[in-house]
Write a protein that holds these residues in place. Structure first.
Motif, PDB file in Angstrom:
ATOM      1  N   ASP A 111       8.332  -2.449 -10.807  1.00 40.88           N
ATOM      2  CA  ASP A 111       9.397  -3.294 -10.348  1.00 40.88           C
ATOM      3  C   ASP A 111       9.074  -4.531  -9.592  1.00 40.88           C
ATOM      4  OD1 ASP A 111      12.481  -3.487  -9.789  1.00 40.88           O
ATOM      5  OD2 ASP A 111      12.612  -1.749  -8.962  1.00 40.88           O
ATOM      6  N   TYR A 112       9.956  -5.235  -9.099  1.00 41.20           N
ATOM      7  CA  TYR A 112       9.793  -6.414  -8.248  1.00 41.20           C
ATOM      8  C   TYR A 112       9.969  -5.886  -7.072  1.00 41.20           C
ATOM      9  CZ  TYR A 112      10.382  -9.093 -12.707  1.00 41.20           C
ATOM     10  OH  TYR A 112      10.479  -9.972 -13.998  1.00 41.20           O
ATOM     11  N   SER A 113       9.540  -6.787  -6.169  1.00 42.39           N
ATOM     12  CA  SER A 113       9.386  -6.067  -4.673  1.00 42.39           C
ATOM     13  C   SER A 113      10.058  -7.247  -3.744  1.00 42.39           C
ATOM     14  CB  SER A 113       8.010  -5.868  -4.224  1.00 42.39           C
ATOM     15  OG  SER A 113       7.368  -6.992  -3.978  1.00 42.39           O
TER      16      SER A 113
ATOM     17  N   ASN B 181      13.126  -0.166   1.559  1.00 44.94           N
ATOM     18  CA  ASN B 181      13.629  -1.226   0.923  1.00 44.94           C
ATOM     19  C   ASN B 181      13.752  -1.065  -0.685  1.00 44.94           C
ATOM     20  OD1 ASN B 181      14.892  -4.025   1.159  1.00 44.94           O
ATOM     21  ND2 ASN B 181      12.886  -4.660   0.113  1.00 44.94           N
ATOM     22  N   THR B 182      12.684  -0.551  -1.307  1.00 44.54           N
ATOM     23  CA  THR B 182      12.607  -0.389  -2.598  1.00 44.54           C
ATOM     24  C   THR B 182      13.583   0.663  -3.101  1.00 44.54           C
ATOM     25  OG1 THR B 182      10.285  -1.261  -2.525  1.00 44.54           O
ATOM     26  CG2 THR B 182      11.106  -0.062  -4.754  1.00 44.54           C
TER      27      THR B 182
ATOM     28  N   PHE C 238       2.808   0.500  -3.798  1.00 43.92           N
ATOM     29  CA  PHE C 238       3.984  -0.315  -3.177  1.00 43.92           C
ATOM     30  C   PHE C 238       3.059  -1.500  -2.562  1.00 43.92           C
ATOM     31  CE2 PHE C 238       6.144   3.433  -3.452  1.00 43.92           C
ATOM     32  CZ  PHE C 238       7.184   3.405  -3.951  1.00 43.92           C
ATOM     33  N   PRO C 239       3.583  -2.707  -2.337  1.00 41.31           N
ATOM     34  CA  PRO C 239       2.915  -3.830  -1.676  1.00 41.31           C
ATOM     35  C   PRO C 239       2.251  -3.441  -0.338  1.00 41.31           C
ATOM     36  CG  PRO C 239       5.062  -4.641  -2.627  1.00 41.31           C
ATOM     37  CD  PRO C 239       4.950  -3.213  -2.755  1.00 41.31           C
TER      38      PRO C 239
ATOM     39  N   CYS D  11       4.485 -10.006  -5.579  1.00 43.67           N
ATOM     40  CA  CYS D  11       3.821  -8.600  -5.509  1.00 43.67           C
ATOM     41  C   CYS D  11       4.765  -7.457  -6.116  1.00 43.67           C
ATOM     42  CB  CYS D  11       3.810  -8.144  -4.035  1.00 43.67           C
ATOM     43  SG  CYS D  11       2.529  -8.952  -3.083  1.00 43.67           S
ATOM     44  N   MET D  12       4.195  -6.632  -6.735  1.00 47.60           N
ATOM     45  CA  MET D  12       5.067  -5.988  -7.577  1.00 47.60           C
ATOM     46  C   MET D  12       4.836  -4.226  -6.974  1.00 47.60           C
ATOM     47  SD  MET D  12       2.948  -5.150 -11.167  1.00 47.60           S
ATOM     48  CE  MET D  12       1.418  -4.938 -10.919  1.00 47.60           C
ATOM     49  N   VAL D  13       6.014  -3.482  -7.416  1.00 48.83           N
ATOM     50  CA  VAL D  13       5.831  -2.190  -7.240  1.00 48.83           C
ATOM     51  C   VAL D  13       5.355  -1.439  -8.258  1.00 48.83           C
ATOM     52  CG1 VAL D  13       7.039  -0.013  -6.552  1.00 48.83           C
ATOM     53  CG2 VAL D  13       7.608  -2.032  -5.386  1.00 48.83           C
ATOM     54  N   ILE D  14       4.437  -0.906  -8.383  1.00 47.95           N
ATOM     55  CA  ILE D  14       3.901  -0.204  -9.675  1.00 47.95           C
ATOM     56  C   ILE D  14       4.594   1.437  -9.627  1.00 47.95           C
ATOM     57  CG2 ILE D  14       2.067   0.787 -10.921  1.00 47.95           C
ATOM     58  CD1 ILE D  14       0.140  -1.201  -9.653  1.00 47.95           C
TER      59      ILE D  14
ATOM     60  N   VAL E  18       8.419  -8.882  -1.463  1.00 48.42           N
ATOM     61  CA  VAL E  18       7.074  -9.750  -1.212  1.00 48.42           C
ATOM     62  C   VAL E  18       6.924 -10.824  -2.491  1.00 48.42           C
ATOM     63  CG1 VAL E  18       4.872  -9.816  -0.318  1.00 48.42           C
ATOM     64  CG2 VAL E  18       6.220  -7.780  -0.050  1.00 48.42           C
TER      65      VAL E  18
ATOM     66  N   GLU F 269      -0.829  -9.526  -5.282  1.00 50.00           N
ATOM     67  CA  GLU F 269      -1.848  -8.448  -4.979  1.00 50.00           C
ATOM     68  C   GLU F 269      -1.960  -7.569  -6.214  1.00 50.00           C
ATOM     69  OE1 GLU F 269       0.045  -5.009  -2.645  1.00 50.00           O
ATOM     70  OE2 GLU F 269      -2.148  -4.111  -2.316  1.00 50.00           O
TER      71      GLU F 269
ATOM     72  N   LEU G  63      11.774  -6.932   7.163  1.00 48.49           N
ATOM     73  CA  LEU G  63      11.950  -5.657   6.605  1.00 48.49           C
ATOM     74  C   LEU G  63      11.283  -4.815   7.686  1.00 48.49           C
ATOM     75  CD1 LEU G  63      11.187  -5.506   2.792  1.00 48.49           C
ATOM     76  CD2 LEU G  63      13.439  -5.842   4.038  1.00 48.49           C
TER      77      LEU G  63
ATOM     78  N   TRP H 272      16.811   1.884  -6.006  1.00 46.91           N
ATOM     79  CA  TRP H 272      16.663   2.972  -6.999  1.00 46.91           C
ATOM     80  C   TRP H 272      17.410   4.194  -6.888  1.00 46.91           C
ATOM     81  CZ3 TRP H 272      10.381   4.015  -6.689  1.00 46.91           C
ATOM     82  CH2 TRP H 272       9.851   2.704  -7.229  1.00 46.91           C
TER      83      TRP H 272
ATOM     84  N   ILE I 150       8.532  -1.159   3.540  1.00 45.95           N
ATOM     85  CA  ILE I 150       8.675  -1.518   2.139  1.00 45.95           C
ATOM     86  C   ILE I 150       9.108  -0.804   1.227  1.00 45.95           C
ATOM     87  CG2 ILE I 150       6.209  -1.150   1.653  1.00 45.95           C
ATOM     88  CD1 ILE I 150       7.922  -4.424   0.779  1.00 45.95           C
TER      89      ILE I 150
END
Lengths: 492, 492
Positions: free
Chosen positions: B27-29, A131-132, A66-67, B34-37, B31, B168, A74, A136, A128
């Motif tokens: 996924d988008y985040s 929030n993700t 995560f970022p 920045c992404m979520v892997i 931020v 990032e 947030l 999901w 963070i």
């Protein structure tokens, strides 16, 4: 005093710093409170990480990433969590530097590149991540989510110590989401047990499992479970925590799911983490005045072989035999290093590998070669013996197991010797000021009393042990009734 | 159109995003940039990281960890490097938030917690590392230093794409220090070869090795070597770089060593890196309109087994047989998943694992059980066959090797079809606008010409291939003489 290591008796704090710096684990950096983890220290972390990672995966968890940044809006969503970390967070406000018009070789922050919303460098990732998770999770079919992240985090601590408390550190943080409170509670316990097993089995570090008092709880948690270890100066060290977060983050980020009956409810959460702090704990718990003492299970080098030779011819003969030994040891999965460099004397090498805590040292000279033996030296007990080369790999493998147990037992004995019951306030203070360690005492359960005890003695409640017996007594400080003892200590 | 994936023909860019999002890689985040892997994407990264890490260690490198933050005064020390990254760096200016006096539930930056010196979030670590090396290097005996770091970095890019260009990203950065120019040059080449081997052998991605023109060189390098890959839309993608840094950083940070003759000289440097960008390259190079196509060598799941059953009894019988198959496959080190969930039909599962790019799918029903066979489906060719269960593990192991080669060969064929010589400016433009791909053409060697070609066609020089032959010709743009062809392409 080997290799310029301060002795524990002389200055425990300096001894620790010497271990870390001279043992090659870490170095200071140009950034306030941040350290450089040197290759030997990082190899130790890799070994610890690999074991933990496997334990996490074996218990059904997967890794994700995560970022690094948490937008301020947030960050502030879960009020207690925000309050707990706001005082020590690094904040990104701009996204560009530009040339200083007054000095072309300098850069300044570009005022035109100010972020609309500031970004907090994560001190922890609940915000963070939840929030993700909101995107999901819709139904019970999306649960549980069992995710772990290996990452760097930043907490702008004012007083830092290498590994123990640094502004940036490496850690793992598990963040799980569950359909029921019961399942989240079970997860919290399960991961604390994973940490305890890791600490005891791999780090040879005996730990007490328990729950934190309200004062010591993670900001935003309903309950914090912890493992507490004891260092050689009698101070305690929190070695890992597992938090039951209730529905706090689900509520803050509006994460609901529909259950099997199509009823909407907030999701239940846990988070749990251990960090590079464990390296500090490891060093401080086992090492001695000659340097580090590393448990074989996570030592980057388990066996070092040093040739004792005069001239090239002897070295060639010894090296030929050592090649065989190395192959035999590697076949047993033993991490071995042969140090045949000729720019240092054996005595210098001996001291160097003692400093670095290599569990077993083999020394072999021309005479040993003739006799088909090798000198085996244990780092932990500093004992030496001459051992036949026949079956040497199996011998070493067994020895590594013995050493691992021996280091654990020594630490367990120390802890037993330094866990004392106190029944009066005078006793309590005397114990803390003389032998230190854990003090098991009755407490009235209030934050006020805990705060007063901390103010007067610097001791905090490390945990209410899970295995604490029901026992009637009176609080050592207030005299009010209590039904179980808790563990106090001064702590890192 | 499976699972709602846009086709490549319809919209290549949307197809790519669908692959990444719907394939569960990222996924988008919240931020910007920045992404979520996600777990599946991260598992892919772990596999890639583990292979690379072993290759680095096998070539004598060790890992370490340096601070996330670079004090501005260090950041600006190497002028070109600073200039190259200043325009896109995140800057920490404060170390605390406080409650907004106008709104108690909000936080604001505490103006009293302004840092004396701003900290740049590392966009790359040469500055912080060379400032550290200064303290580690005095003599030739301290060299070489062969260190790698796995870390996150931040570059405030304005236009981002999942994996390909994110604010990032995760990467590894090697930073080595050497006593001689020759040794540093050899290291630069060695690591480029490691990258090329990794790309071709594990990612099944054919790459061209070469050197960058001055315009495309890393800021602060004397020379940048690179591997360049070709995507299915005919655009090139830089997949890894290895930089010969000369003595630039040693001079900027005053890092000198005394050689064997006691002469002081500046240290020679290299740096080299690959990032999570490789996941984007992987997805874009091999996948099709049904989803991802992953090479077996790094696929998180190599084989998925789907039972075809009616009722519990059939499932029990099938599962018993599958347990045997799973054990056999695991004995060969094959990563296998048995999906016996009963909340989705086989057809749905087939599409799901196609989307996720699992190289081999086994389907087994009651009839297959009777006949002692299983249906084996290849993801890459979409071919199916019925295979005897006797010796199935060996069969699958061989098949995985065949698939790995087949994916590589397909990409190599595509690249061969899309590498075209151009001898005139008209030809050059026509090729770019029709088939795209690499265009091999003469260039006069000047930055001005390169810049003009870029302005007119958006094509850049991807590299001057190491294996480019000496050949007299004239620059396609300026008509000036040239002695070798270089590779142009539009690029990611």
């Amino acid at each position: 005093m080997a290799k310029g290591i301060t002795s524990r008796e002389q200055d425990f704090s300096q001894w620790y710093n010497d271990l870390i710096i001279k043992g090659g684990l870490a170095d200071y950096s140009a950034v306030r409170g941040c350290m450089v983890i040197k290759p030997y220290g990082y190899a130790l972390w890799e070994n610890m990480r690999d074991v933990l990672d496997k334990m996490f995966k074996d218990t059904g968890h997967v890794n994700a990433y995560f970022p690094l940044f948490v937008p301020k809006s947030l960050f502030e969503a879960e009020e207690k969590n925000a309050e707990g970390f706001a005082k020590e967070c690094a904040v990104v406000t701009h996204y560009r530097l530009k040339t200083d018009p007054n000095n072309k070789s300098k850069l300044i922050v570009d005022p035109e590149a100010k972020l609309e919303e500031e970004l907090v460098v994560r001190p922890t990732s609940e915000a963070i991540i939840w929030n993700t998770y909101k995107g999901w999770i819709q139904s019970y079919r999306d649960l549980p989510i069992l995710i772990n992240q290996w990452a760097n985090v930043v907490r702008w601590e004012m007083r830092t110590r290498l590994f123990l408390r640094t502004a940036e550190f490496l850690w793992q943080e598990g963040h799980t989401a569950h359909a029921t409170k019961q399942e989240a509670l079970e997860e919290t316990t399960k991961m604390l047990n994973v940490y305890a097993e890791f600490a005891e089995k791999y780090m040879a570090l005996p730990v007490v499992k328990g729950v934190k008092s309200e004062n010591e709880r993670f900001a935003g948690a309903e309950d914090t479970y912890c493992i507490e270890a004891l260092m050689q100066d009698g101070k305690a060290l929190q070695a890992g925590t597992s938090h039951f977060l209730g529905q706090n983050f689900a509520k803050a980020f509006d994460v609901k799911f529909s259950d099997k009956n199509n009823q909407l409810d907030y999701v239940w959460a846990t988070s749990w983490g251990v960090s590079t702090r464990l390296i500090g704990a490891l060093a401080m718990a086992h090492s001695d005045d000659e340097g580090l003492v590393l448990p074989p299970a996570i030592a980057p080098i388990q066996v070092v072989i040093v040739p004792i030779f005069k001239g090239e011819e002897q070295l060639t003969a010894i090296s030929a035999k050592v090649s065989e030994i190395v192959l035999q040891l590697k076949a047993y999965g033993i991490k071995v290093k042969y140090d045949d460099t000729d720019n240092a004397r054996p005595g210098w090498k001996f001291a160097e590998y003692e400093l670095k805590g290599v569990p077993v040292r083999l020394a072999i000279g021309a005479r040993d070669l003739e006799n088909n033996v090798v000198e085996v030296a244990r780092r932990d007990t500093k004992t030496k013996e001459s051992v036949s080369l026949d079956g040497i790999a199996e011998y070493i493998q067994n020895l590594l197991v013995v050493i691992q147990e021996s280091i654990f037992n020594k630490a367990a004995l120390y802890r037993a010797d330094h866990t004392t019951e106190a029944n009066t306030w005078e006793e309590f203070k005397t114990i803390l000021d003389t032998k230190g360690g854990f003090v098991s005492a009755h407490w009235d359960g209030t934050s006020e009393t805990e705060e007063s005890i901390k103010t007067e003695t610097k001791a905090t409640i490390r945990c209410i042990p899970f295995d604490a017996k029901e026992e009637s007594g009176t609080c050592i400080f207030s005299g009010k009734p209590s039904n179980k003892r808790v563990l106090f200590a001064r702590a890192y």
